[in-house]
Design a protein around this motif. Structure first.
Motif, PDB file in Angstrom:
ATOM      1  N   GLY A  44       0.845  -1.188   0.000  1.00  0.00           N
ATOM      2  CA  GLY A  44       0.000   0.000   0.000  1.00  0.00           C
ATOM      3  C   GLY A  44       0.877   1.233   0.000  1.00  0.00           C
ATOM      4  N   THR A  45       0.562   2.217  -0.830  1.00  0.00           N
ATOM      5  CA  THR A  45       1.450   3.360  -0.996  1.00  0.00           C
ATOM      6  C   THR A  45       0.765   4.687  -0.654  1.00  0.00           C
ATOM      7  OG1 THR A  45       0.965   4.017  -3.287  1.00  0.00           O
ATOM      8  CG2 THR A  45       2.391   2.093  -2.968  1.00  0.00           C
ATOM      9  N   SER A  46       1.587   5.723  -0.608  1.00  0.00           N
ATOM     10  CA  SER A  46       1.092   7.087  -0.382  1.00  0.00           C
ATOM     11  C   SER A  46       0.510   7.696  -1.645  1.00  0.00           C
ATOM     12  CB  SER A  46       2.234   7.961   0.129  1.00  0.00           C
ATOM     13  OG  SER A  46       3.268   8.042  -0.850  1.00  0.00           O
ATOM     14  N   ALA A  47       0.631   6.993  -2.770  1.00  0.00           N
ATOM     15  CA  ALA A  47       0.097   7.477  -4.046  1.00  0.00           C
ATOM     16  C   ALA A  47      -1.297   6.937  -4.314  1.00  0.00           C
ATOM     17  CB  ALA A  47       1.033   7.085  -5.186  1.00  0.00           C
ATOM     18  N   GLY A  48      -1.928   6.358  -3.277  1.00  0.00           N
ATOM     19  CA  GLY A  48      -3.280   5.842  -3.435  1.00  0.00           C
ATOM     20  C   GLY A  48      -3.364   4.554  -4.213  1.00  0.00           C
ATOM     21  N   THR A  49      -2.287   3.755  -4.194  1.00  0.00           N
ATOM     22  CA  THR A  49      -2.254   2.519  -4.967  1.00  0.00           C
ATOM     23  C   THR A  49      -2.066   1.299  -4.078  1.00  0.00           C
ATOM     24  OG1 THR A  49       0.138   2.693  -5.359  1.00  0.00           O
ATOM     25  CG2 THR A  49      -1.335   3.680  -6.994  1.00  0.00           C
ATOM     26  N   LEU A  50      -2.681   0.221  -4.514  1.00  0.00           N
ATOM     27  CA  LEU A  50      -2.491  -1.096  -3.914  1.00  0.00           C
ATOM     28  C   LEU A  50      -1.870  -1.968  -4.994  1.00  0.00           C
ATOM     29  CD1 LEU A  50      -2.952  -3.060  -1.566  1.00  0.00           C
ATOM     30  CD2 LEU A  50      -5.285  -3.386  -2.370  1.00  0.00           C
ATOM     31  N   GLU A  51      -0.631  -2.386  -4.761  1.00  0.00           N
ATOM     32  CA  GLU A  51       0.131  -3.061  -5.806  1.00  0.00           C
ATOM     33  C   GLU A  51       0.558  -4.448  -5.336  1.00  0.00           C
ATOM     34  OE1 GLU A  51       3.218  -0.373  -7.283  1.00  0.00           O
ATOM     35  OE2 GLU A  51       2.022   1.325  -6.565  1.00  0.00           O
TER      36      GLU A  51
END
Length: 315
Positions: A44-51
């Motif tokens: 989970g990132t600070s760019a609003g992504t779940l990768e």
């Protein structure tokens, strides 16, 4: 006896091997949290992504983008993902909402669906699947609740203390949970009932940033620069002193190794838990470590407060 332990630990530093990462993954934004499930790294990132990345070759498998939110100035920004998990093919994420609120999402076939929205006023810090219909949720207020997915309601809610919540870890069977807070104490719960089993204390005297739970051992990574490993059989603990705040730590599946974020250079130090000797230093993370996870006794994954996830292979 204690002086001998410290001298032996310092001496072992000179004999331990320095290792570089086997692979480096660059996520879309700064990594807030990672989980490792069935050979897949969920980030989970600070760019609003779940990768999701494949651990064996570091390739990206999927990329989910969450809707932008409005910050306190009214500007649209990407939401931070504070916690992630996966069960079968369903993803779970704690996501920042507008005005400082937080929401809990399920993601199926790449489509995010709100499970607990901002109107519930639950300031969620972390969430993990117990099974396909139950999720353990921790709030910043140090309340832990078991959430029924089908019924969309709490099964129970407990609060071990008034101290600010830090972290929790489920054991391998997901029957027990170890929860930490700013008090330095570790509270052990029965997951299905919420009943307190025992409280572990004495090892840490300040905030325990991270915990890990394997078999009969609980690892604590402390603000007091102490790495603590409790033995649940007798309540005793071993102490590993770091040179800086210990922000993250993990136990290997066999309990042969313990890993701690051990110094200001963001190195990860691995210890043989039987001999308490330092055997490896993992060098490569450039920012403050936030998660360390073992895949096996020979492989582990780490992330820090930047875009880079590192995969390590031990000799």
């Amino acid at each position: 006896m204690r002086c001998f332990f410290i001298i032996s630990l310092c001496a072992s530093v000179l004999l331990s091997a320095e290792l570089s990462p086997r692979s480096i993954i660059e996520a879309t934004g700064n990594v807030q949290h990672i989980a490792l499930v069935e050979g897949k790294i969920i980030a989970g990132t600070s760019a609003g992504t779940l990768e999701i990345f494949k651990m064996d070759d570091a390739s990206k498998l999927s990329h989910t983008v969450f809707p932008k939110i409005k910050d306190f100035t009214g500007d649209e920004v990407a939401p931070k993902l504070f916690s992630v998990d996966m069960l079968d093919k369903t993803l779970l994420a704690v996501v920042q909402a507008s005005n400082g609120a937080r929401e809990l999402y399920l993601v199926e076939e790449g489509k995010p669906k709100v499970l607990i929205d901002a109107h519930a006023n639950l300031f969620i810090s972390k969430a993990k699947f117990v099974d396909k219909n139950r999720i353990l949720v921790a709030l910043l207020s140090n309340e832990l609740l078991l959430w029924d997915v089908k019924e969309k309601k709490e099964i129970y809610r407990v609060q071990p203390s008034s101290s600010h919540f830090s972290d929790f870890a489920l054991n391998e069977t997901k029957t027990m949970v170890a929860s930490s807070s700013e008090s330095g104490e570790i509270t052990l719960f029965d997951v299905l009932s919420g009943k307190v089993i025992k409280v572990l204390k004495g090892g840490n005297v300040d905030n325990v940033y991270k915990v890990d739970f394997k078999k009969d051992a609980i690892l604590c990574a402390g603000q007091d620069r102490r790495g603590i490993i409790y033995d649940l059989k007798n309540g005793a603990y071993e102490r590993y002193d770091g040179s800086f705040l210990i922000y993250a730590g993990a136990l290997s599946p066999s309990l042969h190794l313990g890993a701690f974020a051990f110094n200001e250079q963001n190195d990860i130090v691995l210890f043989n838990l039987a001999t308490k000797s330092k055997i490896h230093t993992l060098k490569g993370q450039k920012s403050t470590l936030n998660t360390i996870v073992f895949a096996s006794d020979k492989e582990l994954v780490s992330s820090s407060d930047d875009q880079f996830i590192m995969i390590w292979r031990l000799p």
